[in-house]
Design an enzyme around this catalytic site. Structure first.
Site, PDB file in Angstrom:
ATOM      1  N   GLY A 119       0.798  -1.224   0.000  1.00  0.00           N
ATOM      2  CA  GLY A 119       0.000   0.000   0.000  1.00  0.00           C
ATOM      3  C   GLY A 119       0.826   1.268   0.000  1.00  0.00           C
ATOM      4  N   GLY A 120       2.103   1.167   0.393  1.00  0.00           N
ATOM      5  CA  GLY A 120       2.979   2.342   0.389  1.00  0.00           C
ATOM      6  C   GLY A 120       2.932   3.153   1.668  1.00  0.00           C
TER       7      GLY A 120
ATOM      8  N   TYR B 134       6.186  -0.106  17.867  1.00  0.00           N
ATOM      9  CA  TYR B 134       5.363  -0.957  17.002  1.00  0.00           C
ATOM     10  C   TYR B 134       5.917  -0.919  15.582  1.00  0.00           C
ATOM     11  CZ  TYR B 134       1.021  -2.289  14.488  1.00  0.00           C
ATOM     12  OH  TYR B 134       0.093  -2.880  13.667  1.00  0.00           O
ATOM     13  N   LEU B 135       6.170  -2.094  15.011  1.00  0.00           N
ATOM     14  CA  LEU B 135       6.794  -2.192  13.699  1.00  0.00           C
ATOM     15  C   LEU B 135       6.047  -1.399  12.633  1.00  0.00           C
ATOM     16  CD1 LEU B 135       8.988  -3.408  11.865  1.00  0.00           C
ATOM     17  CD2 LEU B 135       7.451  -5.362  11.500  1.00  0.00           C
ATOM     18  N   ASN B 136       4.724  -1.411  12.656  1.00  0.00           N
ATOM     19  CA  ASN B 136       3.962  -0.709  11.627  1.00  0.00           C
ATOM     20  C   ASN B 136       4.012   0.813  11.789  1.00  0.00           C
ATOM     21  OD1 ASN B 136       3.285  -2.936  10.168  1.00  0.00           O
ATOM     22  ND2 ASN B 136       1.214  -3.143  10.982  1.00  0.00           N
ATOM     23  N   TYR B 137       4.591   1.295  12.889  1.00  0.00           N
ATOM     24  CA  TYR B 137       4.904   2.713  13.041  1.00  0.00           C
ATOM     25  C   TYR B 137       6.427   2.856  12.972  1.00  0.00           C
ATOM     26  CZ  TYR B 137       0.131   2.837  14.994  1.00  0.00           C
ATOM     27  OH  TYR B 137      -1.231   2.702  15.194  1.00  0.00           O
TER      28      TYR B 137
END
Length: 546
Positions: A104-105, A485-488
């Protein structure tokens, strides 16, 4: 002779360009000869083509690096067949070219579309791999990793009102990235993370083989559900478990100024939000409203309840009677009557089907068209940002809120989001998947600062502000290590050195994964022995040496 030497630099550049052009053509010829798709050339986008510029700009949801040399791949390849990716991997290895895989970028540091390592790279853009198959009877779905969360939610809603998926909040986020990083969302206190609800996966390994859960083995299947899939393989598709929800859910927001009395509400929220019914997710947002002398620091308690208003209000008013939320707030449109840029509505509440709750948490109105969930148009104005995160294991002292207010008043567009944990999250072992923040963690904090002018002076100022806030929060959050958190993703945590040494990478790796980082490194050693899938924060090979 002197005149001859003055042309040497020009001749050298021309010669190097000639060599580079030939190498790129050989790379393309390799792909053409190793794929069964005779039209693959149509899906390869070159730097001088308009589609290259469009895909590069559209794909960078954080466009801070749009004009940086680190963001310019030699090609963008958007395959329409999963098998085509095998040719890209084979030829990339042969010619010493790296790949960046974009779903998704939304990578916060742009690592799905740029490279600071200095190696030549291509972007493998998965947006055309967007098939969704929903098995309503068995309550499962197979989704390719070019599918966004919005697309998945939209297709689930077409099957009826009682199915959902516990994914993230933002419709344009790609399923490949959010699920492989964990997947915090509004349903996690009831059903766990997105990654907790993965039943199977289809991946392509470094040898170009397509594997499912059985053939990849449980170690790799464990690693890609929260450990970041791009360190190990290319994730092609997920099989996810859908969850059952009521026909009507309730969403609400209560807004207050951040001052003395509301600090007591924040203290209470910290102590009870993780212990409330798992049917209730109530987060806190802090952000500025207004401009100049009219600027205020606003607090928003925003929630989702898996049930009707009549069930929510007694529970909510017992714990937070100051909210003053009553039935009539939930069955009429709130009246908007305020100056532009100032908070208009102190409280609001809506009883709606699940799909409309996803609109609400994407900052839309609940009665807006759900076509928004599949809208892929580019925003009219570029928003640049820097973010980071923390996990909290004990309530923050009351004086912290005053510090935050002072910091916010010195900045234009900051934001903090506090997401409560507990419920189902407490029941899952911290070793079940790489995401370790289970029992004992009260909530997650996301820090963010946004800006519109990406000049070097402005962006440096904004990033400095965020780092200062993050440093001031240090005494009050998790430590040894301080977690995130990895997604941040935050490159301030650290980066791989040139040799990808495990001892160096532990500095940042244990911030994301705590004790699970060692197992991730051992899986990496096993499934990608040549370290082909590498980038600034890729999992390194395990090593006991220092």
């Amino acid at each position: 002779m002197g005149r001859y030497f003055q042309f040497l630099p020009i001749l050298l550049v021309s010669f190097l360009n000639f060599i580079e052009t030939n190498a790129q053509q050989e790379f393309l010829n390799c792909i053409y000869s190793h794929t069964s798709d005779k039209n693959i050339e149509k899906h390869i986008h070159f730097p001088k083509s308009p589609t290259y510029s469009f895909l590069l700009e559209y794909g960078q949801k954080n466009p801070r690096w749009l004009n940086s040399s680190s963001s310019h791949p030699i090609f963008i390849i958007a395959p329409i067949n999963e098998s085509d990716i095998g040719a890209i991997i084979f030829c990339s290895k042969k010619f010493g070219i790296q790949i960046r895989v974009k779903s998704g970028g939304h990578d916060y540091e742009g690592l799905s579309f740029r490279s600071e390592i200095g190696e030549r790279f291509v972007i493998v853009d998965l947006f055309k791999l967007d098939d969704i198959y929903i098995d309503k009877n068995n309550e499962t779905a197979w989704i390719q990793t070019g599918v966004t969360m919005g697309q998945l939610y939209y297709e689930i809603a077409k099957k009826g009102e009682n199915l959902a998926f516990p994914g993230g909040l933002y419709p344009s986020v790609g399923s490949g990235g959010i699920i492989s990083g964990g997947g915090i969302g509004t349903l996690m206190r009831k059903f766990g993370l997105a990654a907790d609800n993965v039943l199977d996966a289809r991946v392509m390994n470094v040898n170009g083989e397509i594997l499912d859960r059985e053939s990849m083995g449980e170690d790799l299947f464990w690693a890609i559900r929260g450990g970041g899939g791009s360190s190990f393989c290319v994730i092609l598709a997920w099989k996810v478990k859908l969850v059952c929800v009521p026909s009507k859910l309730t969403v609400f927001t209560v807004r207050r100024k951040l001052h003395g009395e509301t600090k007591n509400l924040l203290q209470r929220w910290q102590n009870v939000s993780h212990r409330l019914s798992r049917n209730l997710f109530m987060r806190v947002l802090i952000q500025n409203m207004g401009i100049g002398s009219k600027k205020i620091v606003q607090l928003s308690f925003q929630g989702l309840f898996l049930g009707r208003v009549s069930e929510l209000l007694p529970m909510l008013n017992q714990t937070f009677p100051e909210f003053g939320l009553v039935t009539k707030d939930c069955f009429q449109d709130p009246v908007v009557n305020c100056a532009i840029g100032l908070p208009c509505i102190k409280k609001e509440c809506f009883e709606v089907p699940w799909i409309r709750t996803t609109l609400y948490f994407a900052s839309k109105r609940t009665n807006d068209s759900i076509e928004f969930m599949v809208n892929k148009t580019m925003p009219k104005r570029k928003n640049y940002y820097k973010a980071t995160s923390d996990f909290v294991k004990s309530p923050l002292p009351k004086e912290v809120w005053g510090m935050i207010k002072t910091m916010f008043r010195a900045e234009e567009r900051p934001m903090m989001i506090f997401d409560p944990l507990g419920g189902r999250m407490d029941e899952i072992s911290k070793f079940e998947i790489p995401f370790p923040y289970r029992k004992g963690n009260l909530f997650n904090i996301q820090y963010m600062v946004n800006w519109y002018d990406n000049s070097e002076n402005i962006s440096n100022k904004k990033i400095k502000w965020l780092r200062e806030l993050y440093e001031k929060m240090k005494p009050f959050v998790s430590h040894y290590p301080r977690n995130g958190y990895l997604n941040y993703r935050d490159l301030d945590f650290g980066e791989n050195d040139g040799e990808y040494r495990y001892s160096n990478s532990r500095v940042w790796g244990e911030k994301y994964f705590d004790g699970n980082f060692e197992r991730l490194a051992k899986v990496k050693s096993k499934v990608d022995p040549s370290n082909f899938f590498r980038f600034e924060q890729s999992i390194p090979h395990f090593s006991v040496s220092t």
